[in-house]
Design a protein around this motif. Structure first.
Motif, PDB file in Angstrom:
ATOM      1  N   GLY A  96       9.026  -7.691  -4.459  1.00 38.08           N
ATOM      2  CA  GLY A  96       9.218  -6.637  -5.436  1.00 38.08           C
ATOM      3  C   GLY A  96       8.926  -5.291  -4.792  1.00 38.08           C
ATOM      4  O   GLY A  96       8.378  -5.225  -3.690  1.00 38.08           O
ATOM      5  N   ARG A  97       9.274  -4.239  -5.475  1.00 38.27           N
ATOM      6  CA  ARG A  97       9.072  -2.910  -4.893  1.00 38.27           C
ATOM      7  C   ARG A  97       7.599  -2.639  -4.602  1.00 38.27           C
ATOM      8  O   ARG A  97       7.257  -2.054  -3.576  1.00 38.27           O
ATOM      9  CB  ARG A  97       9.611  -1.835  -5.839  1.00 38.27           C
ATOM     10  CG  ARG A  97       9.553  -0.421  -5.262  1.00 38.27           C
ATOM     11  CD  ARG A  97      10.066   0.610  -6.233  1.00 38.27           C
ATOM     12  NE  ARG A  97       9.170   0.797  -7.362  1.00 38.27           N
ATOM     13  CZ  ARG A  97       8.100   1.613  -7.333  1.00 38.27           C
ATOM     14  NH1 ARG A  97       7.821   2.301  -6.241  1.00 38.27           N
ATOM     15  NH2 ARG A  97       7.334   1.740  -8.397  1.00 38.27           N
TER      16      ARG A  97
ATOM     17  N   PRO B 296       0.809  -1.225   0.000  1.00 31.64           N
ATOM     18  CA  PRO B 296       0.000   0.000   0.000  1.00 31.64           C
ATOM     19  C   PRO B 296       0.840   1.273   0.000  1.00 31.64           C
ATOM     20  O   PRO B 296       0.343   2.325  -0.405  1.00 31.64           O
ATOM     21  CB  PRO B 296      -0.817  -0.125   1.290  1.00 31.64           C
ATOM     22  CG  PRO B 296      -0.013  -1.026   2.171  1.00 31.64           C
ATOM     23  CD  PRO B 296       0.668  -1.989   1.251  1.00 31.64           C
ATOM     24  N   GLN B 297       2.097   1.155   0.418  1.00 35.01           N
ATOM     25  CA  GLN B 297       2.993   2.303   0.434  1.00 35.01           C
ATOM     26  C   GLN B 297       4.368   1.884  -0.094  1.00 35.01           C
ATOM     27  O   GLN B 297       5.335   1.796   0.665  1.00 35.01           O
ATOM     28  CB  GLN B 297       3.116   2.882   1.847  1.00 35.01           C
ATOM     29  CG  GLN B 297       1.818   3.472   2.394  1.00 35.01           C
ATOM     30  CD  GLN B 297       1.987   4.043   3.789  1.00 35.01           C
ATOM     31  OE1 GLN B 297       2.596   3.428   4.673  1.00 35.01           O
ATOM     32  NE2 GLN B 297       1.449   5.239   3.998  1.00 35.01           N
ATOM     33  N   PRO B 298       4.469   1.621  -1.390  1.00 32.28           N
ATOM     34  CA  PRO B 298       5.756   1.156  -1.940  1.00 32.28           C
ATOM     35  C   PRO B 298       6.839   2.205  -1.816  1.00 32.28           C
ATOM     36  O   PRO B 298       6.575   3.409  -1.929  1.00 32.28           O
ATOM     37  CB  PRO B 298       5.422   0.863  -3.407  1.00 32.28           C
ATOM     38  CG  PRO B 298       4.226   1.711  -3.698  1.00 32.28           C
ATOM     39  CD  PRO B 298       3.445   1.768  -2.424  1.00 32.28           C
ATOM     40  N   GLY B 299       8.054   1.753  -1.572  1.00 26.78           N
ATOM     41  CA  GLY B 299       9.187   2.668  -1.467  1.00 26.78           C
ATOM     42  C   GLY B 299       9.649   3.149  -2.823  1.00 26.78           C
ATOM     43  O   GLY B 299       9.168   2.688  -3.868  1.00 26.78           O
ATOM     44  N   GLU B 300      10.598   4.050  -2.818  1.00 30.19           N
ATOM     45  CA  GLU B 300      11.114   4.599  -4.060  1.00 30.19           C
ATOM     46  C   GLU B 300      11.964   3.599  -4.826  1.00 30.19           C
ATOM     47  O   GLU B 300      12.101   3.683  -6.047  1.00 30.19           O
ATOM     48  CB  GLU B 300      11.931   5.859  -3.777  1.00 30.19           C
ATOM     49  CG  GLU B 300      11.105   7.018  -3.215  1.00 30.19           C
ATOM     50  CD  GLU B 300      11.934   8.276  -3.018  1.00 30.19           C
ATOM     51  OE1 GLU B 300      13.152   8.229  -3.307  1.00 30.19           O
ATOM     52  OE2 GLU B 300      11.374   9.295  -2.579  1.00 30.19           O
ATOM     53  N   ASP B 301      12.573   2.647  -4.113  1.00 30.84           N
ATOM     54  CA  ASP B 301      13.350   1.601  -4.764  1.00 30.84           C
ATOM     55  C   ASP B 301      13.182   0.307  -3.989  1.00 30.84           C
ATOM     56  O   ASP B 301      12.486   0.250  -2.973  1.00 30.84           O
ATOM     57  CB  ASP B 301      14.823   1.989  -4.880  1.00 30.84           C
ATOM     58  CG  ASP B 301      15.454   2.321  -3.523  1.00 30.84           C
ATOM     59  OD1 ASP B 301      15.119   1.648  -2.529  1.00 30.84           O
ATOM     60  OD2 ASP B 301      16.278   3.258  -3.472  1.00 30.84           O
TER      61      ASP B 301
ATOM     62  N   LEU C 141      13.392  -4.240   2.730  1.00 38.24           N
ATOM     63  CA  LEU C 141      14.163  -4.788   3.847  1.00 38.24           C
ATOM     64  C   LEU C 141      13.457  -4.632   5.179  1.00 38.24           C
ATOM     65  O   LEU C 141      13.478  -5.540   6.008  1.00 38.24           O
ATOM     66  CB  LEU C 141      15.543  -4.115   3.911  1.00 38.24           C
ATOM     67  CG  LEU C 141      16.430  -4.279   2.674  1.00 38.24           C
ATOM     68  CD1 LEU C 141      17.776  -3.619   2.894  1.00 38.24           C
ATOM     69  CD2 LEU C 141      16.603  -5.751   2.329  1.00 38.24           C
ATOM     70  N   GLY C 142      12.801  -3.508   5.392  1.00 37.64           N
ATOM     71  CA  GLY C 142      12.207  -3.269   6.704  1.00 37.64           C
ATOM     72  C   GLY C 142      10.705  -3.431   6.778  1.00 37.64           C
ATOM     73  O   GLY C 142      10.120  -3.270   7.843  1.00 37.64           O
ATOM     74  N   ARG C 143      10.070  -3.765   5.674  1.00 35.32           N
ATOM     75  CA  ARG C 143       8.621  -3.820   5.682  1.00 35.32           C
ATOM     76  C   ARG C 143       8.110  -5.159   6.216  1.00 35.32           C
ATOM     77  O   ARG C 143       8.845  -6.155   6.265  1.00 35.32           O
ATOM     78  CB  ARG C 143       8.069  -3.576   4.277  1.00 35.32           C
ATOM     79  CG  ARG C 143       8.290  -4.720   3.305  1.00 35.32           C
ATOM     80  CD  ARG C 143       7.788  -4.367   1.913  1.00 35.32           C
ATOM     81  NE  ARG C 143       7.946  -5.490   1.000  1.00 35.32           N
ATOM     82  CZ  ARG C 143       7.698  -5.441  -0.309  1.00 35.32           C
ATOM     83  NH1 ARG C 143       7.318  -4.294  -0.855  1.00 35.32           N
ATOM     84  NH2 ARG C 143       7.845  -6.513  -1.072  1.00 35.32           N
ATOM     85  N   THR C 144       6.828  -5.184   6.569  1.00 36.28           N
ATOM     86  CA  THR C 144       6.203  -6.400   7.099  1.00 36.28           C
ATOM     87  C   THR C 144       5.253  -7.034   6.087  1.00 36.28           C
ATOM     88  O   THR C 144       4.517  -7.958   6.430  1.00 36.28           O
ATOM     89  CB  THR C 144       5.413  -6.080   8.380  1.00 36.28           C
ATOM     90  OG1 THR C 144       4.361  -5.139   8.070  1.00 36.28           O
ATOM     91  CG2 THR C 144       6.328  -5.490   9.447  1.00 36.28           C
ATOM     92  N   LEU C 145       5.277  -6.570   4.842  1.00 41.52           N
ATOM     93  CA  LEU C 145       4.339  -7.067   3.834  1.00 41.52           C
ATOM     94  C   LEU C 145       4.456  -8.567   3.635  1.00 41.52           C
ATOM     95  O   LEU C 145       3.443  -9.278   3.529  1.00 41.52           O
ATOM     96  CB  LEU C 145       4.574  -6.337   2.505  1.00 41.52           C
ATOM     97  CG  LEU C 145       3.594  -6.666   1.379  1.00 41.52           C
ATOM     98  CD1 LEU C 145       2.202  -6.144   1.707  1.00 41.52           C
ATOM     99  CD2 LEU C 145       4.088  -6.081   0.055  1.00 41.52           C
ATOM    100  N   GLU C 146       5.691  -9.083   3.571  1.00 40.94           N
ATOM    101  CA  GLU C 146       5.874 -10.527   3.376  1.00 40.94           C
ATOM    102  C   GLU C 146       5.272 -11.317   4.534  1.00 40.94           C
ATOM    103  O   GLU C 146       4.632 -12.355   4.313  1.00 40.94           O
ATOM    104  CB  GLU C 146       7.366 -10.841   3.223  1.00 40.94           C
ATOM    105  CG  GLU C 146       7.965 -10.454   1.881  1.00 40.94           C
ATOM    106  CD  GLU C 146       8.184  -8.959   1.732  1.00 40.94           C
ATOM    107  OE1 GLU C 146       8.307  -8.488   0.597  1.00 40.94           O
ATOM    108  OE2 GLU C 146       8.229  -8.247   2.774  1.00 40.94           O
TER     109      GLU C 146
END
Length: 219
Positions: free
Chosen positions: A205-206, A106-111, A116-121
């Motif tokens: 993916g991003r 819902p809030q993809p990073g710029e690259d 690395l730090g997200r909890t999406l997975e």
């Protein structure tokens, strides 16, 4: 599903096994680590919506144009090509796709560093487990994209896997092949003598993450 040219599909039919009816094909072109999983999800939707669709061919390939581009912050890129047939008929298949899920960020990073730090997975994994009434202990292999080993291990441990479940030996052997890594890892896992439990293939993916649960039907 895209039919780019009639010649393409006729050539594939001519080269393929005589008993394989390729009623549709899916050409995956974009260089994204989730693209093959997205292709399988599209194949599943084709089977659901079109009773006449029996088999879907998924193709993917990537070649790094300049050697200096191979060396990135989180991985070493390799050239690759992949072909996969997804079939409605289990009798033709070596592996069963038990379930598959693609979850957008819902809030993809710029690259891609933002993965690395997200909890999406972890969110996607928990939902996939819940839908199938499974626990982490019910899965024997964690097959992730071939980023550098500390990142691979970090993602695996975030989901509850130990090092013995990870196919990190493939990182040095083949480098990072975008969306093909985790399927090569799956094949390596199922070739192990102790691989009696399903495998989880996982890609980051991003803009999204994708996962699938697979079983070996050869035994």
């Amino acid at each position: 599903c895209r039919n780019d040219t009639a010649t393409f599909i006729e050539t594939i039919k001519a080269l393929g096994p005589g008993n394989l009816d390729l009623t549709d094909h899916l050409l995956v072109e974009d260089a994204d680590c989730v693209n093959i999983i997205e292709g399988i999800e599209t194949a599943r939707n084709l089977f659901r919506d079109d009773e006449g669709c029996e088999n879907v061919l998924i193709l993917a390939g990537e070649k790094v144009e300049k050697q200096s581009w191979r060396f990135k912050k989180f991985s070493l890129f390799s050239d690759f090509s992949l072909a996969m047939v997804v079939s409605r008929d289990l009798a033709q298949c070596d592996y069963l796709i038990k379930d598959i899920m693609v979850m957008p960020d819902p809030q993809p990073g710029e690259d891609t560093g933002a993965i690395l730090g997200r909890t999406l997975e972890k969110d996607c994994f928990n939902e996939l487990l819940g839908n199938n009434e499974l626990n982490v202990s019910d899965i024997g292999g964690f097959c992730y994209i071939n980023l550098y080993e500390p990142i691979y291990q970090m993602k695996g441990k975030d989901l509850g896997f130990g090092n013995k479940h990870m196919l990190t030996e493939l990182i040095q052997r083949q480098g990072h092949c975008y969306g093909a890594d985790h399927f090569v890892g799956m094949l390596s896992y199922f070739d192990r003598e102790d691989s009696t439990l399903p495998a989880l293939v996982c890609a980051s993916g991003r803009q999204s993450t994708g996962m699938a649960l697979l079983e070996d039907l050869r035994t």
